[in-house]
Design a protein around this motif. Structure first.
Motif, PDB file in Angstrom:
ATOM      1  N   SER A 339       0.821  -1.203   0.000  1.00 30.10           N
ATOM      2  CA  SER A 339       0.000   0.000   0.000  1.00 30.10           C
ATOM      3  C   SER A 339       0.864   1.266   0.000  1.00 30.10           C
ATOM      4  O   SER A 339       0.580   2.232  -0.718  1.00 30.10           O
ATOM      5  CB  SER A 339      -0.925  -0.012   1.232  1.00 30.10           C
ATOM      6  OG  SER A 339      -1.690   1.169   1.294  1.00 30.10           O
ATOM      7  N   LYS A 340       1.934   1.268   0.792  1.00 29.95           N
ATOM      8  CA  LYS A 340       2.844   2.416   0.850  1.00 29.95           C
ATOM      9  C   LYS A 340       3.524   2.644  -0.504  1.00 29.95           C
ATOM     10  O   LYS A 340       3.662   3.787  -0.972  1.00 29.95           O
ATOM     11  CB  LYS A 340       3.907   2.185   1.920  1.00 29.95           C
ATOM     12  CG  LYS A 340       3.416   2.348   3.348  1.00 29.95           C
ATOM     13  CD  LYS A 340       3.316   3.828   3.694  1.00 29.95           C
ATOM     14  CE  LYS A 340       2.965   4.015   5.169  1.00 29.95           C
ATOM     15  NZ  LYS A 340       2.863   5.449   5.519  1.00 29.95           N
ATOM     16  N   GLU A 342       2.542   1.659  -3.539  1.00 34.76           N
ATOM     17  CA  GLU A 342       1.588   2.077  -4.567  1.00 34.76           C
ATOM     18  C   GLU A 342       1.240   3.554  -4.436  1.00 34.76           C
ATOM     19  O   GLU A 342       1.099   4.263  -5.446  1.00 34.76           O
ATOM     20  CB  GLU A 342       0.327   1.214  -4.485  1.00 34.76           C
ATOM     21  CG  GLU A 342       0.557  -0.224  -4.958  1.00 34.76           C
ATOM     22  CD  GLU A 342      -0.660  -1.106  -4.783  1.00 34.76           C
ATOM     23  OE1 GLU A 342      -0.761  -2.131  -5.471  1.00 34.76           O
ATOM     24  OE2 GLU A 342      -1.531  -0.773  -3.934  1.00 34.76           O
ATOM     25  N   LYS A 343       1.129   4.049  -3.217  1.00 36.80           N
ATOM     26  CA  LYS A 343       0.835   5.476  -3.015  1.00 36.80           C
ATOM     27  C   LYS A 343       2.015   6.346  -3.456  1.00 36.80           C
ATOM     28  O   LYS A 343       1.830   7.415  -4.034  1.00 36.80           O
ATOM     29  CB  LYS A 343       0.522   5.736  -1.537  1.00 36.80           C
ATOM     30  CG  LYS A 343      -0.824   5.198  -1.098  1.00 36.80           C
ATOM     31  CD  LYS A 343      -1.058   5.468   0.385  1.00 36.80           C
ATOM     32  CE  LYS A 343      -2.400   4.910   0.838  1.00 36.80           C
ATOM     33  NZ  LYS A 343      -2.638   5.106   2.300  1.00 36.80           N
ATOM     34  N   MET A 344       3.223   5.886  -3.184  1.00 40.19           N
ATOM     35  CA  MET A 344       4.406   6.667  -3.543  1.00 40.19           C
ATOM     36  C   MET A 344       4.575   6.786  -5.058  1.00 40.19           C
ATOM     37  O   MET A 344       4.924   7.847  -5.588  1.00 40.19           O
ATOM     38  CB  MET A 344       5.652   6.013  -2.928  1.00 40.19           C
ATOM     39  CG  MET A 344       6.957   6.793  -3.134  1.00 40.19           C
ATOM     40  SD  MET A 344       7.748   6.531  -4.753  1.00 40.19           S
ATOM     41  CE  MET A 344       8.227   4.812  -4.617  1.00 40.19           C
ATOM     42  N   TYR A 346       2.242   6.331  -7.427  1.00 44.08           N
ATOM     43  CA  TYR A 346       0.968   6.603  -8.131  1.00 44.08           C
ATOM     44  C   TYR A 346       1.130   7.750  -9.142  1.00 44.08           C
ATOM     45  O   TYR A 346       1.553   8.851  -8.803  1.00 44.08           O
ATOM     46  CB  TYR A 346      -0.123   6.927  -7.115  1.00 44.08           C
ATOM     47  CG  TYR A 346      -1.486   7.185  -7.707  1.00 44.08           C
ATOM     48  CD1 TYR A 346      -2.171   6.172  -8.375  1.00 44.08           C
ATOM     49  CD2 TYR A 346      -2.088   8.440  -7.604  1.00 44.08           C
ATOM     50  CE1 TYR A 346      -3.423   6.396  -8.911  1.00 44.08           C
ATOM     51  CE2 TYR A 346      -3.338   8.675  -8.133  1.00 44.08           C
ATOM     52  CZ  TYR A 346      -3.998   7.642  -8.799  1.00 44.08           C
ATOM     53  OH  TYR A 346      -5.254   7.884  -9.344  1.00 44.08           O
ATOM     54  N   LYS A 347       0.804   7.448 -10.407  1.00 47.79           N
ATOM     55  CA  LYS A 347       0.815   8.419 -11.510  1.00 47.79           C
ATOM     56  C   LYS A 347       2.181   9.042 -11.796  1.00 47.79           C
ATOM     57  O   LYS A 347       2.264  10.089 -12.422  1.00 47.79           O
ATOM     58  CB  LYS A 347      -0.217   9.525 -11.260  1.00 47.79           C
ATOM     59  CG  LYS A 347      -1.652   9.059 -11.389  1.00 47.79           C
ATOM     60  CD  LYS A 347      -2.618  10.236 -11.352  1.00 47.79           C
ATOM     61  CE  LYS A 347      -4.048   9.764 -11.600  1.00 47.79           C
ATOM     62  NZ  LYS A 347      -5.019  10.876 -11.591  1.00 47.79           N
ATOM     63  N   GLU A 423       3.722  -0.993 -13.331  1.00 55.23           N
ATOM     64  CA  GLU A 423       3.368   0.370 -13.732  1.00 55.23           C
ATOM     65  C   GLU A 423       3.952   0.726 -15.099  1.00 55.23           C
ATOM     66  O   GLU A 423       3.383   1.512 -15.842  1.00 55.23           O
ATOM     67  CB  GLU A 423       3.854   1.370 -12.688  1.00 55.23           C
ATOM     68  CG  GLU A 423       3.109   1.323 -11.373  1.00 55.23           C
ATOM     69  CD  GLU A 423       1.642   1.725 -11.533  1.00 55.23           C
ATOM     70  OE1 GLU A 423       1.380   2.801 -12.115  1.00 55.23           O
ATOM     71  OE2 GLU A 423       0.766   0.951 -11.096  1.00 55.23           O
TER      72      GLU A 423
END
Length: 460
Positions: A339-340, A342-344, A346-347, A423
């Motif tokens: 989760s950490k 993926e947030k870092m 993201y996009k 990604e």
């Protein structure tokens, strides 16, 4: 008085007859012997003549064969050996690559040999006293002088390309270091230009590594061998480079992701991008909650679910020391860490659909972490699927719930690599080839950068 004729006596006649008969035998023997000698002589002459003719024919064939084996004067002239020297000024050390090339107007350029030597520390360690870097540079230049024949010193190009170590320095300090390098190079026996010494940007690094890999695999020179894509995961940045086969890839990609260049009389269009801050060490810091180049004030700790619950320790990155601590036991480590990550990320990464169908080689930390997992041989490399990184991350993270193990960051690193690859557009079943060497040559950007620099000299 008339003399009277006397008749031979019977005994005398018998004696004469016997003598006459005895004289006939030697004459016949002599004639026979003469005939035999003549036959033998003629036979010998005939055979000697044939033998002489055969030997002469064989000699002519042998002579023609040797002439065929020997290179003509034009061939001898066409086989020319020349050299190129590239300094790789990285963050942990400075390395010299001396490449010997064999050129033939009728064939592709071949790499004859590579001479390599490395010294520590890197140039960035002398940021506050640039003059101290001279000794190491001179040591490496001596290696070049021993490798390149003296009569070719004046025609062997010399260049230095700096990477992450100098990129992270303040501009003024980096400039002073580069000026010192130029000063040393100006007094060497090798020619150089003002652009011989520079900091390499991320895209050039990716393109140069792509050139290296495809040259070693035989995919350049306009051959029928298809080119392969390249993935490089460094400490501060990560690169992806490939030659698009689908026009849609070029049309839908950001303009700065597509670059063109010419090499070996062939034009190449590449999709290439470097993601600064997404190298493994920089990404690790971001996931842990730190900021690049900024110490955590007040003795505070970086607490992360990607570390074992019982872990406490220090970690140095970009000359900053961080105090780290694992989060208290609670949720499973893998799911919390995922989760950490993926947030870092993201996009922050552009997905390229075409990579699903292309062959890719992966290097650097992709390689090292696969070795840590035991998925490939440390010396020979191997192949693995993207899903293998995920399976490895889950296993390592699960084991860390009981103990941090020898590598407290392995769970975080593997989780990050698996997310990054997805990604970028790689499905779980996608197979990647991992190699540290191809045909006994390092798969670094140095060879490609040398070709690139030498091509620019020819154009000018």
């Amino acid at each position: 008085m008339t003399a009277q004729k006397t008749k031979p006596s019977p005994s005398t006649l018998s004696t004469i007859k016997e003598w006459t008969t005895s004289m006939k035998i030697p004459k016949l023997a002599f004639v026979f012997l003469l005939v035999v000698c003549l036959v033998v002589y003629l036979t010998y002459v005939k055979r000697h003549f044939e033998s002489t003719q055969m030997s002469k024919s064989q000699l002519e064939q042998l002579y023609k064969s040797e002439l065929h084996k020997r290179p003509t004067s034009a061939e001898v002239v066409s086989e020319v050996f020349h050299y190129g020297i590239m300094f790789d000024a990285g963050s942990t050390g400075t390395r010299i690559h001396i490449f010997q090339f064999q050129s033939d107007p009728n064939a592709a350029t071949k790499l004859g040999s590579e001479t390599f030597k490395a010294i520590k520390p890197g140039l960035s360690a002398y940021a506050d006293d640039p003059q101290k870097c001279k000794e190491g540079l001179l040591t490496l230049l001596e290696v070049a002088k021993k490798t390149v024949p003296p009569d070719q010193w004046g025609s062997t190009p010399l260049a230095l390309r700096a990477t992450a170590g100098l990129r992270l320095l303040p501009g003024e300090k980096a400039t002073h270091l580069l000026d010192t390098v130029k000063e040393v190079f100006s007094k060497s026996s090798f020619p150089h230009r003002p652009d011989s010494v520079s900091i390499m940007d991320g895209t050039d690094e990716g393109v140069s590594a792509w050139i290296t890999v495809n040259f070693l695999l035989g995919g350049l020179h306009g051959s029928d061998v298809p080119t392969v894509g390249m993935l490089d995961l460094g400490g501060g940045s990560t690169q992806i480079t490939f030659s698009p086969q689908d026009e849609k890839t070029i049309q839908t990609s950001p303009i700065d992701y597509v670059t063109s260049f010419q090499m070996f009389n062939t034009s190449h269009n590449l999709y290439s991008h470097s993601y600064l801050g997404l190298g493994l060490m920089s990404a690790r810091l971001a996931v842990l909650g730190g900021v690049e180049g900024q110490p955590v004030g007040g003795g505070q700790e970086l607490v992360s679910p990607c570390l074992a619950p019982d872990y406490t320790g220090e970690w140095e990155h970009a000359e900053v020391i961080y105090t780290l601590k694992g989060q208290k036991a609670g949720e499973p480590i893998y799911e919390s860490c995922l989760s950490k990550v993926e947030k870092m990320i993201y996009k922050r990464v552009q997905k390229a659909e075409e990579v699903k169908h292309m062959e890719f080689y992966a290097f650097s930390y992709y390689y090292d972490r696969a070795v840590d997992l035991g998925l490939i041989d440390e010396k020979n490399g191997g192949s693995l699927r993207v899903g293998d990184y995920i399976a490895g991350a889950k296993t390592v993270c699960k084991n860390m719930e009981a103990s941090s193990g020898e590598n407290p960051f392995l769970c975080l690193d593997l989780t990050y690599i698996s997310v990054l690859l997805q990604e970028l557009g790689f499905p779980l079943e996608k197979e990647l080839k991992l190699a540290r060497k191809i045909n006994d040559v390092e798969t670094s950007w140095a060879l490609g950068a040398t070709f690139y620099y030498m091509e620019s000299l020819h154009r000018h």
